[in-house]
Design a protein around this motif. Sequence first.
Motif, PDB file in Angstrom:
ATOM      1  N   LEU A   1      32.813  25.902 -26.420  1.00 39.19           N
ATOM      2  CA  LEU A   1      31.536  25.523 -27.018  1.00 39.19           C
ATOM      3  C   LEU A   1      30.606  26.722 -26.981  1.00 39.19           C
ATOM      4  O   LEU A   1      30.730  27.607 -26.131  1.00 39.19           O
ATOM      5  CB  LEU A   1      30.923  24.319 -26.306  1.00 39.19           C
ATOM      6  CG  LEU A   1      30.434  24.475 -24.873  1.00 39.19           C
ATOM      7  CD1 LEU A   1      28.975  24.902 -24.824  1.00 39.19           C
ATOM      8  CD2 LEU A   1      30.612  23.167 -24.113  1.00 39.19           C
ATOM      9  N   VAL A   2      29.703  26.753 -27.936  1.00 36.10           N
ATOM     10  CA  VAL A   2      28.746  27.855 -28.060  1.00 36.10           C
ATOM     11  C   VAL A   2      27.353  27.267 -28.194  1.00 36.10           C
ATOM     12  O   VAL A   2      27.123  26.376 -29.017  1.00 36.10           O
ATOM     13  CB  VAL A   2      29.065  28.739 -29.293  1.00 36.10           C
ATOM     14  CG1 VAL A   2      28.119  29.928 -29.343  1.00 36.10           C
ATOM     15  CG2 VAL A   2      30.514  29.206 -29.265  1.00 36.10           C
ATOM     16  N   ALA A   3      26.447  27.748 -27.369  1.00 39.27           N
ATOM     17  CA  ALA A   3      25.053  27.303 -27.426  1.00 39.27           C
ATOM     18  C   ALA A   3      24.155  28.527 -27.587  1.00 39.27           C
ATOM     19  O   ALA A   3      24.372  29.547 -26.931  1.00 39.27           O
ATOM     20  CB  ALA A   3      24.674  26.535 -26.162  1.00 39.27           C
ATOM     21  N   GLY A   4      23.175  28.410 -28.456  1.00 37.79           N
ATOM     22  CA  GLY A   4      22.256  29.509 -28.681  1.00 37.79           C
ATOM     23  C   GLY A   4      20.846  29.149 -28.272  1.00 37.79           C
ATOM     24  O   GLY A   4      20.484  27.969 -28.198  1.00 37.79           O
ATOM     25  N   SER A   5      20.057  30.169 -27.995  1.00 37.77           N
ATOM     26  CA  SER A   5      18.648  29.933 -27.733  1.00 37.77           C
ATOM     27  C   SER A   5      18.016  29.305 -28.969  1.00 37.77           C
ATOM     28  O   SER A   5      18.592  29.344 -30.062  1.00 37.77           O
ATOM     29  CB  SER A   5      17.959  31.239 -27.348  1.00 37.77           C
ATOM     30  OG  SER A   5      18.180  32.250 -28.316  1.00 37.77           O
ATOM     31  N   PRO A   6      16.845  28.687 -28.817  1.00 36.76           N
ATOM     32  CA  PRO A   6      16.288  27.863 -29.899  1.00 36.76           C
ATOM     33  C   PRO A   6      16.295  28.542 -31.268  1.00 36.76           C
ATOM     34  O   PRO A   6      15.791  29.651 -31.444  1.00 36.76           O
ATOM     35  CB  PRO A   6      14.865  27.596 -29.414  1.00 36.76           C
ATOM     36  CG  PRO A   6      14.980  27.593 -27.922  1.00 36.76           C
ATOM     37  CD  PRO A   6      15.992  28.667 -27.611  1.00 36.76           C
TER      38      PRO A   6
END
Length: 258
Positions: free
Chosen positions: A206-211
């Motif tokens: 999974l990949v999560a980015g800053s807003p």
Amino acid sequence: MMLENRSFDQVLGNSAAPYLTQLANSNVTLTQSYGLVHPSDPNYLAVAGGSTFGRTDNPYPALTGAVTGPHLGNLVEQAGKSWRGYVEDMKSPCNLSSNGNYDADNVPFVYFKDVTGDAARCQDKLQPITRLWSDLQSTATTPEFVWFEPNSCNTMHNCSVTTGDTWMQTNLPKLFASPAWTQQRSLLVITFDEDDDNHGQRIPTLVAGSPGLTRTGYRSGTQYNHYNILRTVEDGLRLPGRLTQNDQYATPLNDIWN
């Protein structure tokens, strides 16, 4: 972050991992992400060094400090940027002796001669994870590239999926509250080294980015492996050159961005 020895369905979408499943559903899930080889360590080396270096084993401790090729840390420094590897239960900087649930080879830079063969560099670059939580307090002390790792219980290697998921729920909010995440463009990649040896090497990633950085609730069906992740790090940090032909010809994760 590289967790261990679980297939995609054992984690994402599994009731045993509600936190990671929610994090993936709110960000980006790579549904066709694959480990390269069995067992674990060559996959670590692939991300850090652009190659499995012909290994089909876990070569710790024999290979410690023996790899002479370039690695991701070198490229980061050549770009004038900073990096560190942090591992839970390391106890002291540059601790190369595994003990209990602490496995020194969970940060692949232990294998590179110009890291562990240089006492001052090793003391600076390989740190207990407690140092990460303090480094995250300011953008000035947060490295541009971070490899951070739970201990081998919380990576799901020695303990259950639920145990690892609980660790994430407890600790990742510290990252998401940090100035580097809230004030800068930051990317978190959570992947696995290999599957449980029964699912064709399809692993959770999974990949999560800053807003505002990455897509929301996106499920990518593009086939990716560890070299694609390495190439994405290189491109994201605008690093000079490539390590091997593996990352040179790998496609970055182009479909994850907003």
